[in-house]
Every structure is written in structure tokens, then in C-alpha cells.
Design a protein around this motif. Structure first.
Motif, short mmCIF file in Angstrom:
data_model
loop_
_atom_site.label_atom_id
_atom_site.label_comp_id
_atom_site.label_asym_id
_atom_site.label_seq_id
_atom_site.Cartn_x
_atom_site.Cartn_y
_atom_site.Cartn_z
N GLY A 8 -0.32 5.63 -16.38
CA GLY A 8 -1.26 4.79 -17.12
C GLY A 8 -1.85 3.68 -16.26
O GLY A 8 -1.68 3.64 -15.04
N ARG A 9 -2.53 2.76 -16.93
CA ARG A 9 -3.22 1.68 -16.22
C ARG A 9 -2.23 0.65 -15.68
O ARG A 9 -1.24 0.31 -16.33
CB ARG A 9 -4.23 1.00 -17.15
N ILE A 10 -2.53 0.16 -14.48
CA ILE A 10 -1.79 -0.93 -13.86
C ILE A 10 -2.80 -2.01 -13.48
O ILE A 10 -3.83 -1.71 -12.85
CB ILE A 10 -1.04 -0.47 -12.59
N ILE A 11 -2.53 -3.25 -13.88
CA ILE A 11 -3.37 -4.38 -13.48
C ILE A 11 -2.50 -5.30 -12.64
O ILE A 11 -1.53 -5.88 -13.12
CB ILE A 11 -3.94 -5.13 -14.70
N SER A 12 -2.83 -5.41 -11.34
CA SER A 12 -2.03 -6.19 -10.41
C SER A 12 -2.66 -7.55 -10.16
O SER A 12 -3.88 -7.65 -9.98
CB SER A 12 -1.90 -5.44 -9.08
N PHE A 13 -1.81 -8.57 -10.13
CA PHE A 13 -2.25 -9.95 -9.88
C PHE A 13 -1.63 -10.41 -8.56
O PHE A 13 -0.40 -10.40 -8.41
CB PHE A 13 -1.80 -10.86 -11.02
N LEU B 170 -6.12 -5.67 0.94
CA LEU B 170 -5.35 -4.44 1.10
C LEU B 170 -5.20 -3.70 -0.22
O LEU B 170 -5.34 -2.47 -0.28
CB LEU B 170 -3.97 -4.77 1.67
N LEU B 171 -4.92 -4.44 -1.28
CA LEU B 171 -4.74 -3.83 -2.60
C LEU B 171 -6.02 -3.17 -3.09
O LEU B 171 -6.00 -2.05 -3.63
CB LEU B 171 -4.27 -4.88 -3.60
N ARG B 172 -7.14 -3.84 -2.92
CA ARG B 172 -8.40 -3.27 -3.38
C ARG B 172 -8.78 -2.02 -2.60
O ARG B 172 -9.34 -1.07 -3.16
CB ARG B 172 -9.50 -4.33 -3.31
N ALA B 173 -8.47 -2.01 -1.32
CA ALA B 173 -8.73 -0.80 -0.52
C ALA B 173 -7.86 0.35 -1.02
O ALA B 173 -8.33 1.48 -1.16
CB ALA B 173 -8.47 -1.08 0.96
N ALA B 174 -6.58 0.07 -1.30
CA ALA B 174 -5.68 1.10 -1.79
C ALA B 174 -6.06 1.57 -3.19
O ALA B 174 -5.96 2.75 -3.52
CB ALA B 174 -4.24 0.59 -1.78
N ALA B 175 -6.54 0.63 -4.02
CA ALA B 175 -6.90 0.95 -5.41
C ALA B 175 -8.14 1.83 -5.50
O ALA B 175 -8.41 2.41 -6.56
CB ALA B 175 -7.10 -0.33 -6.21
N ASP C 221 -7.22 5.13 -6.76
CA ASP C 221 -6.50 5.18 -8.03
C ASP C 221 -7.37 4.54 -9.11
O ASP C 221 -7.39 3.31 -9.24
CB ASP C 221 -5.16 4.45 -7.90
N PRO C 222 -8.09 5.32 -9.90
CA PRO C 222 -9.01 4.75 -10.88
C PRO C 222 -8.36 3.96 -12.01
O PRO C 222 -9.04 3.24 -12.73
CB PRO C 222 -9.74 6.00 -11.44
N LEU C 223 -7.05 4.08 -12.16
CA LEU C 223 -6.34 3.35 -13.22
C LEU C 223 -5.54 2.17 -12.66
O LEU C 223 -4.60 1.69 -13.28
CB LEU C 223 -5.42 4.29 -14.00
N TRP C 224 -5.94 1.72 -11.48
CA TRP C 224 -5.29 0.56 -10.85
C TRP C 224 -6.35 -0.49 -10.59
O TRP C 224 -7.34 -0.24 -9.89
CB TRP C 224 -4.62 0.98 -9.55
N ASP C 225 -6.18 -1.68 -11.17
CA ASP C 225 -7.14 -2.76 -11.07
C ASP C 225 -6.49 -3.98 -10.43
O ASP C 225 -5.32 -4.27 -10.69
CB ASP C 225 -7.70 -3.11 -12.45
N ILE C 226 -7.25 -4.70 -9.63
CA ILE C 226 -6.72 -5.83 -8.87
C ILE C 226 -7.39 -7.13 -9.31
O ILE C 226 -8.63 -7.21 -9.35
CB ILE C 226 -6.96 -5.64 -7.35
N CYS C 227 -6.58 -8.12 -9.65
CA CYS C 227 -7.07 -9.46 -9.96
C CYS C 227 -6.61 -10.39 -8.84
O CYS C 227 -5.39 -10.55 -8.63
CB CYS C 227 -6.52 -9.94 -11.30
N GLY C 228 -7.54 -11.01 -8.14
CA GLY C 228 -7.23 -11.80 -6.96
C GLY C 228 -6.87 -13.24 -7.26
O GLY C 228 -7.47 -14.16 -6.68
#
Length: 256
Positions: free
Chosen positions: A69-74, A83-88, A91-98
Motif C-alpha cells: 500500500g501507500r507509504i508517505i515518508s517524512f 535520495l528518497l525522491r530519486a528512489a521513489a 515506486d508510485p505508492l511512495w511519497d516524500i515530504c521534505g
């Protein structure tokens, strides 16, 4: 070729009642199995990954918990966010909040440590535990944005249409501030994970005897406790504590 073979071996082993995991992940295998069962029973469809660092928890969820499912990383450290945004991107269900989460909408100085998994808004203290004294030491200070969870969660819910939340916190002594900033939104959290300090690594860090009463008062009950680190005599230093919201119904397992 290697990845399909690994998946086939895992499926075959599972049918025989076994789990295949790398030896380095053996201490985490029981924890992964617990989360897999918990996510199924609570129908978790979104994980809030607070304190993502370089994405280790996302990798753990995808690989060993088999959560899809969806993962929202902070994550507030700019280099990690990149790095996280490049990896995401894969993965269309992985979102990054900086940004970080806390009790206020503000900017704060973050202590970025020599080993950046120890980075914290708090000041390191090796008086009680000295085995991390060369790792948990400030390399530099970074000014970062801090948001309240209750200020951003309604917009995220509207954007992604999730319903059943799991809140994972790994903020090196700042987890209770994240809880404070969740406000009334905490009632929508079906289960949460916090890193519980049995021995303090930072100045003014809340210990387990301070954290547990707060979370219990907010309606959460213990589901599992897993040791994260221990000293040379195997005395626990930190534990991952999973708690379930007592007011949220789950999916009971049906006996066959």
C-alpha cells in the motif's frame, strides 16, 4: 534473474511453512511477521513513515512485511530528501515530504550526527550509554522545516483517499512531540510504532516511563515490543513499541 528466483524460493518455502530471509535480517523476522498480521487485521492502507532517513523502513515494509500500500515518508535533511525522491521514482505508492513533524509549525535546528541515523533535535548525551559515543556526536547543524501532523493530514487524506493509518515514528527522542502535533487526528491512527528509550541517548529525552502513560491515555494498547539495540551485557537500550488504538475495530482472524 536473481530477484524472480528469490521470490519463487520464498513462495515455495512459505507453502511448506518456512520463511526465507537474509541472515542479517533474522532479528527482524518476527517483527516483520507481526506487522504483516497486524496490517491485515487492521486493513492498513497507508503508512506514515516519520523519520525516514534513507528509506530503510520503506525497504523493510516492501521486502519483508510484503506491504504493497501507500507509504508517505517524512524526512527533513535535504540530502536524504533528494535520495528518497530519486528512489521513489520507481515506486508510485511512495511519497516524500521534505520536512519534519513536531508540535509546532516552525523551523528548528536539527543536529546531524556523524552517523546520520542518530540525527535529532535533541543534544546527544553519552553519560548513560557510551557505546555510541563516536557515532552519536554532532557533525553539523541544519535548519529544517517542522509541521504539525494535524495541519497536513487532512490534505493528504483528500489527495490519496486512504482510510486506515499506521504511524511509524523514529525521530531520536522527538516522538512525543510528533504525537502532540497530531492533535485530534491521532484518533484516526489505527496503530503506531515508536522507538522507546530504556536508556537515554539524548539530553531531555523522554524515557519509557514517560512515553507509555501518554500513549495509553490517548487510547493505545501494547501490541508488541522488539529490542532495537542492547549493551554488551544484552541490557536493552531501545525498543520498537507497537501499539493499537483500542477504539478502532480490526479484522479478526477466522478459524478454519
Amino acid at each position: 534473474m536473481i530477484q524472480p528466483l528469490r521470490r519463487a524460493l520464498k513462495r515455495t518455502a512459505k507453502r511448506l511453512g518456512y520463511e526465507v530471509v537474509p541472515s542479517s535480517w533474522m532479528p527482524s523476522a518476527a517483527f516483520a511477521e507481526h506487522l504483516r498480521e497486524l496490517f491485515t487485521r487492521l486493513r492498513i492502507d497507508c503508512v506514515l513513515d516519520v523519520g525516514a532517513n534513507r528509506g530503510q523502513f520503506r525497504a523493510f515494509l516492501r521486502t519483508f512485511v510484503e506491504y504493497r500500500g501507500r507509504i508517505i515518508s517524512f524526512e527533513p535533511i535535504p540530502e536524504h530528501v533528494a535520495l528518497l525522491r530519486a528512489a521513489a521514482a520507481t515506486d508510485p505508492l511512495w511519497d516524500i515530504c521534505g520536512f519534519a513533524l513536531g508540535a509546532e509549525e516552525t523551523r528548528m535546528n536539527l543536529n546531524v550526527m556523524e552517523v546520520d541515523t542518530f540525527s535529532s533535535f535533541l543534544t546527544p548525551d553519552s553519560a548513560t550509554v557510551d557505546q555510541f559515543s563516536h557515532e552519536n556526536v554532532v557533525d553539523h547543524v541544519q535548519s529544517v522545516d517542522v509541521r504539525r501532523l494535524d495541519a497536513i493530514l487532512p490534505k493528504l487524506r483528500e489527495r490519496y483517499a486512504f482510510e486506515h493509518l499506521y504511524l511509524k515514528m523514529d525521530t531520536q527522542g522527538f516522538d512525543l512531540r510528533v504525537i502532540e502535533g497530531a492533535g485530534d487526528e491521532l484518533r484516526h491512527i489505527r496503530a503506531l510504532q515508536t522507538e522507546l528509550a530504556l536508556k537515554k541517548l539524548y539530553q531531555n529525552m523522554p524515557g519509557y516511563d514517560e512515553v507509555l502513560p501518554v500513549l495509553t491515555a490517548r487510547g493505545f494498547e501494547i501490541s508488541s515490543v522488539s529490542v532495537v539495540s542492547a549493551d554488551a551485557c544484552l541490557r536493552a537500550i531501545e525498543c520498537d513499541l507497537v501499539m493499537v488504538n483500542r477504539f478502532v475495530p480490526g479484522e479478526p482472524r477466522v478459524a478454519h
